[in-house]
Design a protein around this motif. Structure first.
Motif, short mmCIF file in Angstrom:
data_model
loop_
_atom_site.label_atom_id
_atom_site.label_comp_id
_atom_site.label_asym_id
_atom_site.label_seq_id
_atom_site.Cartn_x
_atom_site.Cartn_y
_atom_site.Cartn_z
N LEU A 276 0.83 -1.21 0.00
CA LEU A 276 0.00 0.00 0.00
C LEU A 276 0.86 1.25 0.00
N PHE A 277 1.94 1.24 0.81
CA PHE A 277 2.84 2.40 0.87
C PHE A 277 3.50 2.63 -0.49
N VAL A 278 3.88 1.55 -1.14
CA VAL A 278 4.52 1.66 -2.46
C VAL A 278 3.54 2.26 -3.47
N ILE A 279 2.30 1.78 -3.43
CA ILE A 279 1.27 2.28 -4.36
C ILE A 279 1.01 3.76 -4.11
N PHE A 280 0.91 4.16 -2.84
CA PHE A 280 0.69 5.58 -2.52
C PHE A 280 1.85 6.44 -3.01
N LYS A 281 3.05 5.87 -2.98
CA LYS A 281 4.21 6.60 -3.49
C LYS A 281 4.04 6.88 -4.98
N TYR A 282 3.58 5.88 -5.72
CA TYR A 282 3.36 6.06 -7.15
C TYR A 282 2.19 7.00 -7.42
N PHE A 283 1.22 7.06 -6.51
CA PHE A 283 0.12 8.01 -6.65
C PHE A 283 0.67 9.43 -6.76
N GLY A 284 1.67 9.72 -5.92
CA GLY A 284 2.28 11.05 -5.95
C GLY A 284 3.03 11.29 -7.24
N ILE A 285 3.71 10.27 -7.72
CA ILE A 285 4.49 10.39 -8.96
C ILE A 285 3.58 10.64 -10.16
N TYR A 286 2.46 9.94 -10.22
CA TYR A 286 1.56 10.02 -11.38
C TYR A 286 0.38 10.97 -11.15
N LYS A 287 0.44 11.75 -10.07
CA LYS A 287 -0.57 12.79 -9.79
C LYS A 287 -1.99 12.23 -9.73
N VAL A 288 -2.15 11.15 -9.00
CA VAL A 288 -3.46 10.53 -8.83
C VAL A 288 -4.26 11.32 -7.79
N ASP A 289 -5.55 11.50 -8.04
CA ASP A 289 -6.44 12.11 -7.05
C ASP A 289 -6.70 11.05 -5.98
N VAL A 290 -6.07 11.21 -4.82
CA VAL A 290 -6.07 10.16 -3.81
C VAL A 290 -7.48 9.85 -3.30
N LYS B 269 -16.78 21.98 -6.33
CA LYS B 269 -16.00 22.06 -7.57
C LYS B 269 -16.22 20.80 -8.39
N ARG B 270 -16.88 20.95 -9.53
CA ARG B 270 -17.16 19.80 -10.38
C ARG B 270 -15.98 19.52 -11.30
N GLU B 271 -15.63 18.23 -11.38
CA GLU B 271 -14.54 17.83 -12.27
C GLU B 271 -14.73 16.37 -12.64
N ALA B 272 -14.14 15.97 -13.76
CA ALA B 272 -14.26 14.60 -14.24
C ALA B 272 -13.60 13.63 -13.26
N PHE B 273 -14.18 12.43 -13.14
CA PHE B 273 -13.62 11.45 -12.20
C PHE B 273 -12.24 10.98 -12.66
N GLY B 274 -12.08 10.69 -13.94
CA GLY B 274 -10.78 10.34 -14.49
C GLY B 274 -10.52 8.85 -14.51
N VAL B 275 -10.19 8.32 -15.69
CA VAL B 275 -9.88 6.89 -15.84
C VAL B 275 -8.65 6.52 -15.02
N LYS B 276 -7.69 7.43 -14.95
CA LYS B 276 -6.46 7.18 -14.19
C LYS B 276 -6.76 6.90 -12.72
N ASN B 277 -7.70 7.65 -12.16
CA ASN B 277 -8.06 7.48 -10.75
C ASN B 277 -8.80 6.16 -10.51
N ILE B 278 -9.60 5.74 -11.50
CA ILE B 278 -10.31 4.46 -11.40
C ILE B 278 -9.31 3.31 -11.41
#
Length: 287
Positions: free
Chosen positions: A14-28, A202-211
């Motif tokens: 989980l920690f590794v995945i969260f690290k990549y979230f920051g790298i790829y700018k994922v909406d946590v 604030k309305r914004e698209a959910f995003g395939v990347k976040n899914i």
């Protein structure tokens, strides 16, 4: 022991995945919501028991699952605020030091053993968590205070303590998947409420990347909880020992992964912390 090892490995993932979230700018927040949905589906898909959804609110563990679901989402926000205001090191230390809370309740609620060796091992383990997590350089906000670290400490400890209490008193071994799935489903409901409130501002698209990110996170998240519960159900394994080994081992493995995979800085304090962590785990296990 195998369940504990698997829980540690999946939790570190989980920690590794969260690290990549920051790298790829994922909406946590969005990824967290999807992650809970995925874990919810897995819980009911992998269950070995027959059930109907209408029966779930009548289960003896439902109130406990509801409390844990709310805590999961709340502590996520507290963790984010602590990281922003106090720094990642403080966040890590506050979250893992919380192991003293379930250890304390394990001793007094379940009459678990208290020996000099175990106390020494736990103290060494707590010192190791601090040394392994602290960074030489950290950015701390001027508005940093003790409120969020204290809330994170208490909330993280409460999650482990309530999980142990509910598991011990209300969750049969063949209901672990249903309980875990319900827990994540309730967490998803709370996360959905937060997302709806946020979208009104604030309305914004959910995003395939976040899914996609949420799906990747959901699988190890589900198994980290399931294997932790199964480890708690193992006969002859005291929760005070299990939580100490679990939390400290996650710090060790996460630190090593950060060093090898993400080339993070590894100070003398961090090296001493890892060494002490290994020593602390050995002492607690022997005790």
């Amino acid at each position: 022991m195998i369940y504990l090892i698997l829980s540690i490995l999946f939790s570190t993932g989980l920690f590794v995945i969260f690290k990549y979230f920051g790298i790829y700018k994922v909406d946590v927040l969005k990824a967290i919501f999807v992650n809970y949905i995925v874990a919810f589906i897995m819980g009911f898909a992998l269950t070995e028991s027959s059930f109907t959804f209408s029966e779930i609110p009548n289960q003896p563990w439902f109130i406990g699952a509801t409390c844990l679901g709310a805590l999961f989402v709340s502590i996520f926000f507290v963790m984010a605020m602590t990281a922003q205001r106090n720094g990642v090191s403080v966040t890590s230390v506050a979250g893992k030091m919380s192991v003293v809370i379930p250890v304390f309740f394990g001793v007094f609620l379940y009459n678990e053993s208290v020996t000099v060796l175990k106390i020494v091992g736990i103290i060494i383990a707590l010192i190791s968590v601090y040394l392994a997590s602290v960074k030489e350089k950290s950015t701390v906000s001027k508005n940093a205070g003790l409120l969020f670290p204290v809330l994170l400490f208490l909330g993280s400890g409460a999650i482990d303590t309530i999980l142990k209490f509910v598991e011990s008193n209300y969750v049969p071994k063949n209901d672990v998947s249903i309980f875990s799935g319900s827990l994540f489903g309730i967490a998803a409901a709370f996360a959905a409420i937060v997302l709806i409130i946020k979208s009104l501002k604030k309305r914004e698209a959910f995003g395939v990347k976040n899914i996609f990110a949420g799906i990747v996170l959901g699988v190890p998240n589900y198994f980290s909880i399931v294997f932790l519960i199964k480890a708690l159900q193992t006969q002859g394994f005291e929760s005070s020992t299990l939580f100490t080994i679990n939390n400290v081992a996650i710090v060790i493995v996460s630190t090593v992964v950060g060093l090898l995979v993400f080339k993070e800085q590894f100070s003398i304090k961090n090296k001493i912390g890892v060494a002490l962590a290994i020593l602390g785990i050995v002492i607690v296990a022997l005790a």
